[in-house]
Design a protein around this motif. Structure first.
Motif, PDB file in Angstrom:
ATOM      1  N   LYS A 223       0.805  -1.222   0.000  1.00  0.00           N
ATOM      2  CA  LYS A 223       0.000   0.000   0.000  1.00  0.00           C
ATOM      3  C   LYS A 223       0.835   1.268   0.000  1.00  0.00           C
ATOM      4  CE  LYS A 223      -3.403  -2.329   2.636  1.00  0.00           C
ATOM      5  NZ  LYS A 223      -3.307  -2.640   4.038  1.00  0.00           N
ATOM      6  N   VAL A 224       1.879   1.284   0.835  1.00  0.00           N
ATOM      7  CA  VAL A 224       2.590   2.540   1.032  1.00  0.00           C
ATOM      8  C   VAL A 224       4.066   2.287   1.330  1.00  0.00           C
ATOM      9  CG1 VAL A 224       2.079   2.620   3.507  1.00  0.00           C
ATOM     10  CG2 VAL A 224       2.498   4.767   2.272  1.00  0.00           C
ATOM     11  N   THR A 225       4.901   3.229   0.910  1.00  0.00           N
ATOM     12  CA  THR A 225       6.309   3.202   1.297  1.00  0.00           C
ATOM     13  C   THR A 225       6.576   4.430   2.147  1.00  0.00           C
ATOM     14  OG1 THR A 225       6.923   2.048  -0.719  1.00  0.00           O
ATOM     15  CG2 THR A 225       8.673   3.220   0.440  1.00  0.00           C
ATOM     16  N   GLU A 226       7.059   4.206   3.360  1.00  0.00           N
ATOM     17  CA  GLU A 226       7.334   5.314   4.270  1.00  0.00           C
ATOM     18  C   GLU A 226       8.834   5.408   4.524  1.00  0.00           C
ATOM     19  OE1 GLU A 226       3.659   5.452   7.348  1.00  0.00           O
ATOM     20  OE2 GLU A 226       4.647   3.506   7.180  1.00  0.00           O
ATOM     21  N   GLY A 246       5.332   8.242  -4.709  1.00  0.00           N
ATOM     22  CA  GLY A 246       4.405   7.637  -3.745  1.00  0.00           C
ATOM     23  C   GLY A 246       5.040   7.351  -2.397  1.00  0.00           C
ATOM     24  N   ILE A 247       6.181   8.011  -2.125  1.00  0.00           N
ATOM     25  CA  ILE A 247       6.870   7.754  -0.855  1.00  0.00           C
ATOM     26  C   ILE A 247       6.466   8.803   0.171  1.00  0.00           C
ATOM     27  CG2 ILE A 247       9.149   7.687   0.258  1.00  0.00           C
ATOM     28  CD1 ILE A 247      10.121   6.747  -2.647  1.00  0.00           C
ATOM     29  N   GLU A 248       6.007   8.356   1.329  1.00  0.00           N
ATOM     30  CA  GLU A 248       5.640   9.282   2.407  1.00  0.00           C
ATOM     31  C   GLU A 248       6.843   9.555   3.285  1.00  0.00           C
ATOM     32  OE1 GLU A 248       2.206   8.264   4.648  1.00  0.00           O
ATOM     33  OE2 GLU A 248       1.000   7.841   2.858  1.00  0.00           O
ATOM     34  N   LEU A 249       7.059  10.824   3.587  1.00  0.00           N
ATOM     35  CA  LEU A 249       8.189  11.210   4.439  1.00  0.00           C
ATOM     36  C   LEU A 249       7.683  11.438   5.859  1.00  0.00           C
ATOM     37  CD1 LEU A 249       9.932  13.698   1.981  1.00  0.00           C
ATOM     38  CD2 LEU A 249      10.483  11.288   2.419  1.00  0.00           C
ATOM     39  N   ARG A 250       8.343  10.766   6.823  1.00  0.00           N
ATOM     40  CA  ARG A 250       7.925  10.927   8.230  1.00  0.00           C
ATOM     41  C   ARG A 250       9.158  11.162   9.098  1.00  0.00           C
ATOM     42  NH1 ARG A 250       3.954   6.209  10.024  1.00  0.00           N
ATOM     43  NH2 ARG A 250       4.024   7.560  11.868  1.00  0.00           N
ATOM     44  N   PRO A 251       8.982  11.791  10.253  1.00  0.00           N
ATOM     45  CA  PRO A 251      10.140  12.066  11.114  1.00  0.00           C
ATOM     46  C   PRO A 251      10.880  10.790  11.486  1.00  0.00           C
ATOM     47  CG  PRO A 251       8.223  13.290  11.857  1.00  0.00           C
ATOM     48  CD  PRO A 251       7.744  12.348  10.788  1.00  0.00           C
TER      49      PRO A 251
END
Lengths: 592, 592
Positions: A223-226, A246-251
């Motif tokens: 579903k997602v790449t973080e 489609g890559i989500e950036l998170r702390p």
């Protein structure tokens, strides 16, 4: 604070917690080999600067377990620290667990910082110690309170590489990983290792000295790449590119809560060798954990055509820098005093002139005479030797370039070398030639290449205490798996497209050390009725010293190889050299 | 009953029991390699005579999984049997479990005879199949009801060896085992493997063709040692001697009830590779099972001084027999027709003349021309070839003597050999010399010796599909562990006192085969500052054919070794030869 005082501080906390032994490994939460300053715990606690080792502390004993490469160095550096050297039999093996099982009592407790222990190591420790009825206490960082001005997390800028440099887009790499997850019936994949993340996301940074990586974790699912990363490291443009894929950036720190939030009904693929125990503990207890090598570790070991073409280019640049350096050295030694440190600094400036140069791929090992006998020597102000016109000089160095990573060792005669030095030099050269010209069937393992390389030394009752070769990254870590050429029984095939070092040696403590190292690429040989054969193409392009060769000890084929190698070096480097440099190379590459 | 009819009979019973697949391994309740006739199940069911393989039967498929040594032979022998050949990638690996997991459905059942499956194999099968949700049905012997006149248990006489032959008394061996049990914190030790029992009790028999063992089990504890054996096999005198050492004799079949009667609070040491699953199942479920190699397996691999002296003696006797044979062959081929079978029979008579000869250590492999390409060929009446004055003849044979076991392969030119044959012969010889003259540090593993041996062949893009060498017993099985020289990653050190074969080869199907085999003893070499080194002493004493040698392909050191080896053979054998035999050997051992 002295090392003795630090040791007392650790022991006080152990007493408070009723902990009987404390383990300090050499690692960070990404289980890296090279560490950000924040995680140089062994250096902080004991003063030992080697890249491999483990401290074990009880109330009446404190020891550093390390391998043969560091015996001499550790003995010197630990002097007065309160730590004793314990010699490892097998490099990298957690032999201290046997010591703990034998020296602690039933019911005793052993503690460690769970962020610095891989899942695999935690399992080994658990198995050994539970059999002896010894308990494990997790999450104990006894250094932090003693460590004034402990460095924070590194925050160097990171950047994305163009496809012309990588040869494969991030979406393509992610798709390959997804296919592999499907094949392994995994729903989620947690990546902790920094070189894997660098490869998957075509991202590089400068958070770790010599390793062009950036601190990050990744969670990959259909579903997602973080990507868990300090967003301030990235340019706005690079952030947008990552998001467009489609890559989500998170702390960065969010990885711990994200791991805890993974669905408990999922199957999670993690690499037990390269995931820290603390993060593993965050994963839902009910989830199915699939422990296997990161797919990206296997993928990135096989260099693609763009990478290979770039590496070949970079090897020429590196050879040009080395040519200028060694030519300069000859002249400089006549004019003024040169030392191990001064020449290493000068070498840096020659590499820095080369297009695409980013930095060193590891700390230069410039070992004159007896310092050459320390395979991982790094000159300090105290140890720094002046180079004299006498004996052997070993130089093991490498560069990080945008188009590849180099790692090369050469030994040169500075004058008056003995017959023993000549013999040893020639046998090491013979071993290097045997290893890097091997023909071998598909399916051959690193331990077979290791044996073939060592044979010329064994024949003369000589040997070396380190492995024969390691995988090398592409503008990435100078040590990377999965392949390794050593005597361990690791079942990893030597595959087409792998880049590995071949670096046999002979070390005579307090006299001299010899090591000759080239990088080789696995390439197809012929297929016969006996199967498909592979061989190596030598990538490294720099003259191999012939003055120290004793031709009597070589077969015709070795002499032919040496002459044709040096001739090829001249052919490849000469277009980029002029004047005295060119003349010097012409002289040094003359056939013998 | 045809093989097709037997297959139908098995399938009928499977349907009855709702069993979807049936596994027939090559083993007996002692997990032997060579089997008593009663347990030759694969031969009975399929007609395949090879010594390694597994049959797997479903309602719509029947296959024999076997390794490269047997591909050609199996193809021929399985013709019309209803069984297909499935080619193993790795010798000895249970690759059929992957096939079962892939081809059966969730909920299906797989059955086997638990007496013929080792504990280790049962665990592998269980792990593979349970992951695919396939059930295991134990204790199914589907052959017995189809097997008219199935042979009973063998009942050949057994006898004790004098200490002058063994060099160590039974009480001393038992004491060593007791010490090892204590070290491993085991209370009881169950021994199933026949060669271990033969070694521990200094007992030999003739229950298995070529293996001088007797069917028995043993239970060893600090209190009592029990030997489960058909007492009728033993002389009254030997029974008394065994009893005088505190050994209780019990009927063979009683081992099952004795295993069940072991205290459930005890720790029981068994070798999972060499204990059948049925017997393991008898042990109390609450007992602690320590799975490890039998201590006696490690002990008996290290030959003592008496054994080594006797083996050296036996090698001379065996060489004398081979000299007479090959001299006779030259003459006999002129006078009358000779075939593979006739010469193998004649060879037996020459060995039988030698003092202490007991029998063959394995079925002689006499392979003329293309039959030499089948590494484990055994001539049958149908295949039997006439030897002509043309091409290569491979002879792999060995004897069981009271003072040792021999195993030797020689290839000789019968005339008109081609350059390809010469090249291959010389490269195999070079590989054999490289392996058996290796110098290597203490701690070297078999896979390193294997790589060193293969290198001369790999250099010429040639290879062989079998291991380089196997351990050899002392008047015991011609194949024994724990050491092996092959490419597998087995972590067994090559230790001082071990006897192992070195037998590289090259096989050209439908043309010829070459293998040259000597037995070698691990002996100390020098100790240097680089550690303790070992090397090999060649034990086998028989001329190596020089007519097929192409000197161009050898280095001086190989030619020197060959000449000095043949000279030594002459020196050692000549005192026992006269007349034409002596002249023949003198001629054949001339330096080249």
């Amino acid at each position: 604070m002295t090392y003795q005082e630090k040791l007392s501080g650790i022991r006080r906390q152990m007493l408070n917690d009723k902990v009987d032994a404390y383990i300090i490994p050499s690692a960070d939460p990404h289980i890296s080999e090279y560490l950000p300053d924040r995680y140089k715990c062994i250096l902080f606690a004991s003063g030992f600067t080697g890249s491999a080792g483990t401290l074990v502390i009880t109330q009446d004993f404190a020891g550093l377990w390390t391998d043969a490469r560091y015996f001499v160095q550790a003995t010197e550096q630990l002097h007065g620290s309160g730590f004793e050297l314990v010699k490892l039999i097998a490099q990298g093996s957690p032999e201290y667990t046997g010591w703990l099982a034998g020296n602690l009592n039933s019911g005793d407790s052993v503690a460690f910082d769970s962020n610095l222990i891989s899942l695999q190591l935690s399992q080994t420790i658990h198995n050994e110690l539970s059999a002896a009825d010894i308990n494990i206490v997790e999450n104990k960082d006894y250094l932090d309170s003693l460590w004034e001005d402990r460095p924070g997390l590194p925050a160097s800028p990171a950047f994305l590489l163009d496809d012309a440099l990588t040869g494969e887009t991030v979406p393509s790499k992610l798709e390959r990983i997804q296919r592999e997850l499907k094949r392994k019936r995994a729903d989620v994949h947690l990546i902790s290792s920094l070189d894997d993340i660098a490869w998957v996301f075509n991202i590089r940074g400068a958070d770790v000295k010599c390793n062009p990586v950036t601190l990050a974790f990744a969670l990959v699912s259909p579903k997602v790449t973080e990507l868990f990363i300090d967003i301030a490291k990235l340019s706005v443009n690079d952030r947008a590119r990552l998001k467009s894929w489609g890559i989500e950036l998170r702390p960065y720190q969010d990885v711990y809560t994200a791991a805890a939030a993974v669905s408990s009904s999922s199957a999670i693929l993690i690499d037990p060798k390269r995931t820290c125990f603390a993060l593993y503990r965050q994963l839902p207890a009910e989830a199915k954990i699939i422990q296997d090598t990161n797919p990206s570790t296997n993928f990135k070991a096989i260099k693609n055509e763009t990478e290979i073409a770039n590496i070949r280019d970079t090897m020429v640049r590196d050879g040009v820098a080395l040519t200028r350096f060694f030519r300069w050295l000859e002249e400089a030694m006549v004019k003024e005093e040169q030392t191990e440190i001064s020449v290493a600094e000068k070498l840096y400036t020659f590499r820095a002139e080369q297009d695409g140069f980013v930095g060193e791929s590891f700390d230069t090992i410039a070992g004159y005479a007896e310092h050459g006998a320390l395979p991982h020597y790094k000159a300090t102000i105290e140890s720094d030797s002046r180079l004299m016109n006498d004996g052997l000089f070993l130089l093991d160095s490498g560069g990080q370039y945008l188009r590849g990573t180099t790692d090369i060792t050469r030994v040169v005669s500075l004058g008056n070398i003995t017959q023993e030095e000549k013999t040893d030099y020639t046998l090491v050269l013979k071993a290097m030639i045997e290893g890097s010209t091997a023909h071998f069937p598909k399916g051959t393992k690193g331990y077979q290449i290791d044996a073939i390389t060592r044979k010329p030394l064994w024949d003369h009752l000589r040997n070396y205490g380190h492995g024969t070769g390691h995988g090398v990254g592409y503008f990435l870590n100078v040590h990377e798996g999965p392949q390794v050429f050593n005597a361990s029984n690791l079942l990893i095939d030597v595959e087409l497209g792998m880049v590995t070092s071949v670096e046999p040696g002979i070390y005579r403590p307090s006299k001299y050390g010899i090591r000759i190292e080239n990088l080789v690429l696995t390439v197809p040989d012929q297929s016969t009725e006996f199967g498909e054969f592979y061989t190596f193409e030598t990538l490294t392009q720099f003259v191999i010293e012939t003055e120290a060769v004793d031709k009597q000890l070589l077969d015709t084929k070795h002499i032919q190889w040496l002459n044709s190698y040096n001739a090829e070096v001249f052919r490849k480097l000469s277009p980029f050299l002029q004047g005295e440099d060119l003349k010097w190379l012409e002289r040094k590459t003359k056939a013998i």
